[in-house]
Design a protein around this motif. Structure first.
Motif, short mmCIF file in Angstrom:
data_model
loop_
_atom_site.label_atom_id
_atom_site.label_comp_id
_atom_site.label_asym_id
_atom_site.label_seq_id
_atom_site.Cartn_x
_atom_site.Cartn_y
_atom_site.Cartn_z
N PHE A 81 0.70 -0.92 0.02
CA PHE A 81 0.07 0.24 0.02
C PHE A 81 0.90 1.23 0.14
N LYS A 134 -0.93 -6.63 -6.73
CA LYS A 134 -1.04 -6.46 -5.12
C LYS A 134 -0.66 -4.89 -4.69
N THR A 180 -1.64 -1.09 -3.99
CA THR A 180 -2.56 -0.16 -3.93
C THR A 180 -2.16 1.26 -3.72
N TYR A 222 -2.50 5.57 -2.59
CA TYR A 222 -3.54 6.52 -2.05
C TYR A 222 -2.79 7.72 -2.28
N ILE A 240 -9.84 2.19 3.44
CA ILE A 240 -8.83 1.22 2.55
C ILE A 240 -8.36 0.19 3.20
N LEU A 280 -8.66 -3.91 2.85
CA LEU A 280 -7.40 -4.61 2.52
C LEU A 280 -6.90 -5.58 3.38
N PHE A 314 -5.65 -6.49 -5.42
CA PHE A 314 -5.30 -5.56 -4.34
C PHE A 314 -5.69 -3.99 -4.82
N THR A 315 -5.76 -3.92 -6.08
CA THR A 315 -5.98 -2.45 -6.91
C THR A 315 -7.43 -1.97 -6.69
#
Length: 288
Positions: free
Chosen positions: A195, A219, A221, A223, A244, A248, A287-288
């Motif tokens: 992440f 996998k 993500t 932000y 989020i 996740l 995981f996107t």
């Protein structure tokens, strides 16, 4: 999930606990995570002109810079033209040593070994949160764990990594250099769920993008908190990040448990045609 928290350069466990406090409190309130805080072992003075910026003394780095900050030129990445891609930007400023300067390889080895020792001393840790220099160290830890598993069979501990305004993992090159691992040279080098938290106004955005690019895209993500080179602490960003994480973390835990059970089933079946990693028979989680 229990996170090992790694602060940025000129940080400390105490100060990072304050920086990360609103987000950590939100995740604890939701019952999603717990945290243990670490820091570098080398006490440092902040750069001239920044004496009051980094918080309460003492301050630390993971890297021993007493013989000169080998990574100082990376800070100049803030002046890279926006038209340059992340990998070219990193290459411009990754000359980490010169002729006769081989001390920095030991500096990096010591830093990485120190963080791995902290992981070993905290058996419940199964994830990391790294900020800035701490994210670079954390990314390198993930790569090192994967390499050690192949070399020695040592089981990997970290199954999820959160990188806040990070930088790509480092590797040894030749006898006296350390360079960033970049996607157009090394490909994907981090295969666990990640992440990536950063802001579009971050002066070091190129390094954070270069880190994202070497992570498994299915996998990873993203932000964007819209701010600079900071750990977001405002109520709106903390709430959105909490949402989020709430989506996740159960997926990551489920995938990890499925892989563990598949591995045990393969062992029970005498590895009869089983391939635990990277097979189409394993659950595929986006995981996107």
């Amino acid at each position: 999930m229990k996170f090992l928290c790694l602060p940025g350069a000129y940080g400390s466990a105490k100060n990072f606990r304050v920086q990360l406090g609103p987000l950590a409190s939100e995740l604890e309130r939701r019952g999603l995570a717990s945290f243990v805080y670490s820091q570098g072992t080398h006490e440092v003075e902040p750069p001239a002109g920044w004496e009051d910026y980094f918080g309460t003394r003492p301050l630390y780095r993971f890297l021993d810079t007493r013989q000169g900050d080998n990574f100082d030129n990376l800070r100049r990445i803030r002046y890279v033209p926006h038209s340059m891609n992340a990998e070219d930007a990193m290459r411009m400023f990754q000359d980490c040593g010169g002729e006769g300067e081989d001390w920095h390889q030991q500096v990096w080895r010591d830093a990485l070994d120190g963080v791995m020792k902290t992981v070993d001393e905290n058996p419940e840790v199964d994830a990391i949160i790294g900020y800035s220099e701490g994210a670079m160290v954390g990314a390198s830890l993930v790569v090192e764990e994967a390499e050690q598993e192949k070399r020695t069979g040592r089981k990997r501990r970290i199954k999820f990594a959160v990188f806040i305004s990070g930088a790509p993992p480092l590797k040894f090159e030749g006898k006296d250099r350390i360079v960033a691992q970049l996607v157009d040279e090394a490909g994907v080098v981090i295969d666990i769920p990640t992440f990536h938290i950063f802001g579009c106004d971050d002066a070091f955005l190129s390094s954070a993008v270069a880190l994202f690019n070497v992570c498994e895209p299915s996998k990873a993500t993203l932000y964007d908190h819209g701010l600079g080179h900071i750990v977001p602490r405002d109520a709106e960003n903390v709430r959105m990040l909490g949402d989020i994480f709430e989506e996740l973390l159960p997926k990551i835990a489920s995938e990890h448990e499925n892989r563990r059970e598949a591995g045990m089933a393969c062992l029970g079946d005498g590895m009869n045609g089983c391939e635990v990693e990277g097979t189409t028979s394993q659950p595929s989680t986006d995981f996107t």
